[in-house]
Design an enzyme around this catalytic site. Structure first.
Site, PDB file in Angstrom:
ATOM      1  CE1 TYR A 142      -3.399   2.654   1.243  1.00  0.00           C
ATOM      2  CE2 TYR A 142      -2.525   2.747   2.825  1.00  0.00           C
ATOM      3  CZ  TYR A 142      -3.073   3.365   2.176  1.00  0.00           C
ATOM      4  OH  TYR A 142      -4.367   4.603   2.526  1.00  0.00           O
ATOM      5  CE  LYS A 146      -2.998   5.339  -1.432  1.00  0.00           C
ATOM      6  NZ  LYS A 146      -3.776   6.445  -1.850  1.00  0.00           N
ATOM      7  CB  ILE A 172      -9.932   9.083   7.811  1.00  0.00           C
ATOM      8  CG1 ILE A 172      -8.841   9.526   7.620  1.00  0.00           C
ATOM      9  CG2 ILE A 172     -11.111   9.851   8.408  1.00  0.00           C
ATOM     10  CD1 ILE A 172      -8.917  11.213   7.233  1.00  0.00           C
TER      11      ILE A 172
HETATM   12  P1  NAD Z   1     -12.314   3.025   2.177  1.00  0.00           P
HETATM   13  O1  NAD Z   1     -11.750   1.222   1.578  1.00  0.00           O
HETATM   14  O2  NAD Z   1     -12.857   2.695   2.850  1.00  0.00           O
HETATM   15  O3  NAD Z   1     -12.746   2.938   0.147  1.00  0.00           O
HETATM   16  C1  NAD Z   1     -12.035   2.769  -1.048  1.00  0.00           C
HETATM   17  C2  NAD Z   1     -13.594   2.956  -2.293  1.00  0.00           C
HETATM   18  O4  NAD Z   1     -12.777   1.551  -2.747  1.00  0.00           O
HETATM   19  C3  NAD Z   1     -14.662   1.396  -1.213  1.00  0.00           C
HETATM   20  O5  NAD Z   1     -15.928   1.185  -1.536  1.00  0.00           O
HETATM   21  C4  NAD Z   1     -14.159   0.739  -2.448  1.00  0.00           C
HETATM   22  O6  NAD Z   1     -15.599  -0.474  -3.202  1.00  0.00           O
HETATM   23  C5  NAD Z   1     -13.803   1.599  -3.615  1.00  0.00           C
HETATM   24  N1  NAD Z   1     -12.662   0.238  -4.143  1.00  0.00           N
HETATM   25  C6  NAD Z   1     -11.832  -1.024  -4.723  1.00  0.00           C
HETATM   26  N2  NAD Z   1     -11.478  -0.935  -5.341  1.00  0.00           N
HETATM   27  C7  NAD Z   1     -12.349  -0.668  -7.093  1.00  0.00           C
HETATM   28  C8  NAD Z   1     -12.135  -0.724  -7.977  1.00  0.00           C
HETATM   29  N3  NAD Z   1     -11.479  -1.052  -8.545  1.00  0.00           N
HETATM   30  N4  NAD Z   1     -12.853   0.745  -9.026  1.00  0.00           N
HETATM   31  C9  NAD Z   1     -14.056   1.172  -7.967  1.00  0.00           C
HETATM   32  N5  NAD Z   1     -13.965   1.319  -6.980  1.00  0.00           N
HETATM   33  C10 NAD Z   1     -12.876   0.399  -5.855  1.00  0.00           C
HETATM   34  O7  NAD Z   1     -11.240   3.679   1.708  1.00  0.00           O
HETATM   35  P2  NAD Z   1     -10.985   5.306   2.282  1.00  0.00           P
HETATM   36  O8  NAD Z   1     -11.094   5.091   3.451  1.00  0.00           O
HETATM   37  O9  NAD Z   1     -12.642   5.789   2.358  1.00  0.00           O
HETATM   38  O10 NAD Z   1      -9.930   5.828   1.358  1.00  0.00           O
HETATM   39  C11 NAD Z   1     -10.317   6.496   0.345  1.00  0.00           C
HETATM   40  C12 NAD Z   1      -8.507   6.968  -0.313  1.00  0.00           C
HETATM   41  O11 NAD Z   1      -8.395   8.172   1.467  1.00  0.00           O
HETATM   42  C13 NAD Z   1      -7.914   5.736  -0.255  1.00  0.00           C
HETATM   43  O12 NAD Z   1      -6.834   6.581  -1.166  1.00  0.00           O
HETATM   44  C14 NAD Z   1      -6.779   5.959   1.130  1.00  0.00           C
HETATM   45  O13 NAD Z   1      -6.060   5.436   0.238  1.00  0.00           O
HETATM   46  C15 NAD Z   1      -6.920   7.113   1.455  1.00  0.00           C
HETATM   47  N6  NAD Z   1      -6.423   6.979   3.051  1.00  0.00           N
HETATM   48  C16 NAD Z   1      -7.373   6.622   3.588  1.00  0.00           C
HETATM   49  C17 NAD Z   1      -7.370   7.050   4.774  1.00  0.00           C
HETATM   50  C18 NAD Z   1      -8.259   6.498   5.868  1.00  0.00           C
HETATM   51  O14 NAD Z   1      -8.019   6.029   7.551  1.00  0.00           O
HETATM   52  N7  NAD Z   1      -9.653   6.482   6.008  1.00  0.00           N
HETATM   53  C19 NAD Z   1      -5.694   7.034   5.541  1.00  0.00           C
HETATM   54  C20 NAD Z   1      -5.263   7.184   4.661  1.00  0.00           C
HETATM   55  C21 NAD Z   1      -5.763   7.562   3.307  1.00  0.00           C
HETATM   56  N1  SER Z   2      -5.886   3.967   7.395  1.00  0.00           N
HETATM   57  C1  SER Z   2      -5.040   4.163   6.229  1.00  0.00           C
HETATM   58  C2  SER Z   2      -4.780   2.699   6.672  1.00  0.00           C
HETATM   59  O1  SER Z   2      -4.704   1.804   7.617  1.00  0.00           O
HETATM   60  C3  SER Z   2      -3.991   4.637   6.025  1.00  0.00           C
HETATM   61  O2  SER Z   2      -3.671   5.825   5.264  1.00  0.00           O
HETATM   62  O3  SER Z   2      -4.294   2.152   5.708  1.00  0.00           O
END
Ligand code: NAD
Ligand code: SER
Length: 320
Positions: A142, A146, A172
């Protein structure tokens, strides 16, 4: 920007960010897409289409159909699932991202926002107040995607004069949609289990300290960067973004202020090894200087709000 495409709208962040964008740009002007069906709040308030980020031509068709001029890409495989399925993480996070950039280039999209993560850092990175410019040698697939995604974004900015923006989100924390398989998921699960069982078994140790952010701050900051004046941005795909930083033990103590009977225990698993390679806290002064980032929520304020909302869901029978 008038018409925004959200890719990956049905996840933890997308569920709330899509609705926040619809409040600003209008329901019919925010086109929500995901590989899976989205929650009814999204499908009943505006356009929704099934879209696999790996299907470049369908993405292009949707961009043309809705006259899209801004893209928010949230589709990704997160850290814990990514360690179980590294090739899936590479495919979705890299080939999906390049599809977004290629379609955006061909169709003259004005602004693209695609989040990065604290997962870009690794064990050799300074862990406290991690600088904006520092060592990026992550140990997870992952994190590797990134770092490569940030470099790719900046490449398209330099080579094609595109406007690509990204933030290194910390963990988050939110109560609307569950997190999608990351290492920081414990920081959400602890609140659900506190309400459901009065206790929680953490998959990372008591002193594990990571940068975190509450969803209202995440939404505010993401939209702030999406709308920031391009002329003010010196960075593009890689803004450090911090808010608060605490250990699991400190989270448990915060919950005990509102639920004195709450109990915590610890059974670390493979996610401990991932957490150990990530920073304790983040220096986000570039974001604060270039687009005015600031956060509102601290640990206790967030805890109070999380417990209130999850208890409400529990009382209404929305969670069991
Ligand atoms: P999540 O896993 O909750 O949601 C990701 C979404 O992407 C899901 O709804 C999934 O169905 C969809 N998805 C997966 N494969 C797919 C595909 N092939 N085509 C289309 N959609 C697809 O993730 P999130 O927490 O909402 O994260 C959103 C972004 O923020 C990501 O880039 C993640 O890396 C980044 N991020 C999140 C966090 C966190 O703590 N939530 C922290 C750092 C970065
Ligand atoms: N919340 C995310 C994870 O744990 C950080 O990118 O993967």
């Amino acid at each position: 920007m008038e018409n925004i495409l959200v890719i990956g709208c049905a996840g933890q962040i997308g569920t709330e960010l899509t609705m926040a964008l619809r409040n600003i740009y209008g329901n019919k002007n925010v086109i929500a897409t995901d590989l899976k069906e989205a929650p009814s709040i999204i499908t009943e308030t505006g356009p929704f289409e099934i879209l696999d980020i790996l299907d470049r031509e369908k993405m292009r068709d949707i961009v043309k159909k809705y006259n899209i001029d801004g893209i928010v890409n949230l589709a990704a495989i997160l850290s814990a699932v990514g360690e179980e399925y590294p090739m899936l993480a590479w495919n979705v996070n890299m080939n999906g991202l390049i599809n977004v950039f290629e379609v955006a280039k061909d169709e003259n999209i004005e602004t693209i926002l695609t989040p990065s993560s604290i997962a870009v850092f690794g064990p050799e990175t300074p862990a406290d107040n991690t600088p904006q410019e520092t060592i990026l040698r992550p140990k997870t697939m992952y994190g590797i995607t990134k770092v490569a995604g940030e470099l790719l974004g900046d490449y398209y900015v330099d080579k094609y004069n595109m406007d690509i923006r990204g933030l290194r989100y910390p963990g988050i924390i939110s109560h609307e949609a569950l997190p999608g398989g990351g290492t920081t998921d414990y920081a959400v699960a602890i609140y659900y289990d506190a309400i459901k069982y009065g206790k929680y078994t953490s998959f990372v140790k008591a002193d594990t300290r990571l940068p975190m952010m509450y969803m209202p701050d995440c939404l505010k900051g993401t939209i702030q960067l999406f709308q920031a004046d391009k002329e003010n941005l010196k960075h593009h795909s890689d803004f450090n973004m911090g808010a608060m930083s605490f250990s699991v033990e400190e989270m448990a103590n915060s919950i005990k202020k509102y639920m004195p009977e709450f109990e915590i225990s610890y059974e670390p698993d493979f996610r401990q090894d991932i957490a150990d390679t990530w920073p304790n806290s983040i220096d986000d002064s570039a974001a604060r200087e270039e687009w005015g980032w600031n956060h509102e929520y601290d640990l206790d304020k967030m805890t109070k709000d999380m417990l209130f909302h999850i208890k409400k869901k529990f009382d209404k029978g929305l969670i069991k």
